[in-house]
Design an enzyme around this catalytic site. Structure first.
Site, mmCIF file in Angstrom:
data_model
loop_
_atom_site.group_PDB
_atom_site.id
_atom_site.type_symbol
_atom_site.label_atom_id
_atom_site.label_comp_id
_atom_site.label_asym_id
_atom_site.label_seq_id
_atom_site.Cartn_x
_atom_site.Cartn_y
_atom_site.Cartn_z
ATOM 1 N N LEU A 293 29.855 -12.115 2.725
ATOM 2 C CA LEU A 293 28.481 -11.653 2.934
ATOM 3 C C LEU A 293 28.283 -10.190 2.543
ATOM 4 C CD1 LEU A 293 27.673 -13.358 6.356
ATOM 5 C CD2 LEU A 293 27.342 -14.227 4.029
ATOM 6 N N HIS B 295 22.540 -11.073 1.819
ATOM 7 C CA HIS B 295 22.533 -12.158 2.798
ATOM 8 C C HIS B 295 21.901 -11.681 4.109
ATOM 9 C CE1 HIS B 295 26.237 -13.329 0.362
ATOM 10 N NE2 HIS B 295 25.499 -14.409 0.267
ATOM 11 N N GLN C 220 29.692 -27.845 -6.053
ATOM 12 C CA GLN C 220 28.744 -27.120 -6.902
ATOM 13 C C GLN C 220 29.463 -26.202 -7.903
ATOM 14 O OE1 GLN C 220 26.702 -25.026 -3.560
ATOM 15 N NE2 GLN C 220 26.726 -23.262 -4.920
ATOM 16 N N LYS D 289 17.460 -13.945 -6.220
ATOM 17 C CA LYS D 289 18.640 -13.685 -7.068
ATOM 18 C C LYS D 289 19.057 -14.978 -7.768
ATOM 19 C CE LYS D 289 22.925 -12.101 -8.037
ATOM 20 N NZ LYS D 289 23.640 -13.351 -8.150
ATOM 21 N N ASP D 290 19.015 -16.092 -7.029
ATOM 22 C CA ASP D 290 19.320 -17.412 -7.600
ATOM 23 C C ASP D 290 17.994 -18.143 -7.800
ATOM 24 O OD1 ASP D 290 22.401 -17.493 -7.356
ATOM 25 O OD2 ASP D 290 21.711 -16.760 -5.426
ATOM 26 N N GLN E 298 17.921 -21.895 -8.494
ATOM 27 C CA GLN E 298 18.303 -22.639 -7.285
ATOM 28 C C GLN E 298 17.094 -22.766 -6.355
ATOM 29 O OE1 GLN E 298 22.073 -22.145 -4.964
ATOM 30 N NE2 GLN E 298 20.814 -20.754 -3.777
ATOM 31 N N VAL F 126 18.097 -8.253 -3.287
ATOM 32 C CA VAL F 126 18.545 -6.955 -2.776
ATOM 33 C C VAL F 126 19.545 -6.377 -3.776
ATOM 34 C CG1 VAL F 126 19.705 -5.773 -0.870
ATOM 35 C CG2 VAL F 126 18.182 -7.709 -0.413
#
Ligand code: AMP
Length: 284
Positions: free
Chosen positions: A34, A38, A62, A152-153, A156, A179
């Site tokens: 983390l 997160h 994944q 960020k993803d 997803q 972030v």
């Protein structure tokens, strides 16, 4: 005291009791290792829900690359300390066999259209299938009111939003801003694997994205993409896997600036053997 559970049924039973009392549950799925990114999701969940649950699970299905899975950082003790300090109420950290007792599942029963075929989907075959399977399982176990995902993803997030809408899941998907480190590098668990020299070069990805945003709308899309790829490739040790400018919802690559307010630029870059991704919304 923060709870730390590894069992699905104990987690479900514990949370069901609290849900019956009418408490709202915010859920932050993670693969651990983390960082502040997160924790930002955890803090937002704490502001918006009465209970915050975080999962820590390095989901083998994944990963399309065995070495990437083997090298993925695992820092469970430190992670739980950080979550406790952040005021998380429950950590769910199952073993692989707890999540996949029948062995590895094969195919998620939903057609994602283009969403899982471009960019990350193209270069990491099976990745989003694995993400969708595990996130759906987590939603079933935890039954959150809201679930928090980082931009960020970005792809997803698009997949999860699509899944929640299409299957009419009773959870609200909350997108959270990326972030960054002080110099602009997007925080990522994989940054831990960079050497100091690589770490200093890594901010070149975001710097290029910022320049792309400056030029967006002025230069034809094709030229701007080619320029960005060249710029990143010029940085020592960097290998661009893809650089794309696409629609923020459909992820269809754009060819001109007609709907420019919907445009997002995406990059996936290898720095040595570490794969980094980042993105930027070009007009918002
Ligand atoms: P991961 O542990 O990498 O699977 O990430 C767990 C969640 O944290 C995902 O929703 C990510 O998008 C999100 N996340 C990871 N890095 C960042 C970041 N730098 N800023 C915001 N969210 C992030």
């Amino acid at each position: 005291m923060m709870k730390l559970f590894t069992s699905k049924s104990i987690t479900t039973d514990y949370l069901n009791c609290l849900k019956e009392k009418g408490l709202t549950i915010g859920f932050v799925p993670t693969m651990g290792a983390l960082h502040e990114g997160h924790l930002d999701l955890v803090n937002r969940s704490k502001r918006e829900n009465e209970l915050t649950v975080c999962s820590i699970f390095v989901n083998p299905i994944q990963f399309n690359n065995a070495e990437d899975l083997a090298k993925y950082p695992r820092t469970l003790e430190r992670d739980t300390m950080m979550l406790e300090a952040a005021g998380c109420d429950l950590v769910f950290s199952p073993e692989t066999a707890e999540m996949y007792p029948q062995g590895e599942p094969v195919k998620f029963n939903l057609e994602f259209g283009l969403l899982d075929k471009v960019m990350e989907g193209k270069f990491r075959p099976g990745h989003f299938n694995g993400v969708a399977i595990v996130v759906k399982k987590f939603f079933d176990i935890i039954q959150p009111t809201r679930a928090y995902f980082g931009k960020k993803d970005f792809q997803q997030l698009a997949i999860i939003k699509f899944m929640a809408e299409t299957l009419e899941l009773p959870v609200k998907i909350i997108p959270c801003e990326t972030v960054r480190e002080a110099d602009g590098l997007a925080m990522s668990s994989r940054n831990m694997r960079l050497t100091i020299a690589e770490r200093n070069l890594a901010l070149g990805i975001y710097q290029t994205l910022l320049k792309v945003r400056e030029q967006a709308g002025n230069i034809p899309v094709r030229e701007l993409k080619a320029w960005a790829i060249k710029k990143i490739q010029e940085i020592r040790g960097m290998q661009v896997e893809y650089f794309e400018i696409a629609d923020k919802d459909s992820l269809v690559p754009i060819k001109d600036w007609n709907n420019k307010e919907r445009a997002v630029a995406f990059a996936a870059v290898f720095l040595g053997d570490v794969r980094l991704i980042d993105n930027i919304e070009l007009f918002s």
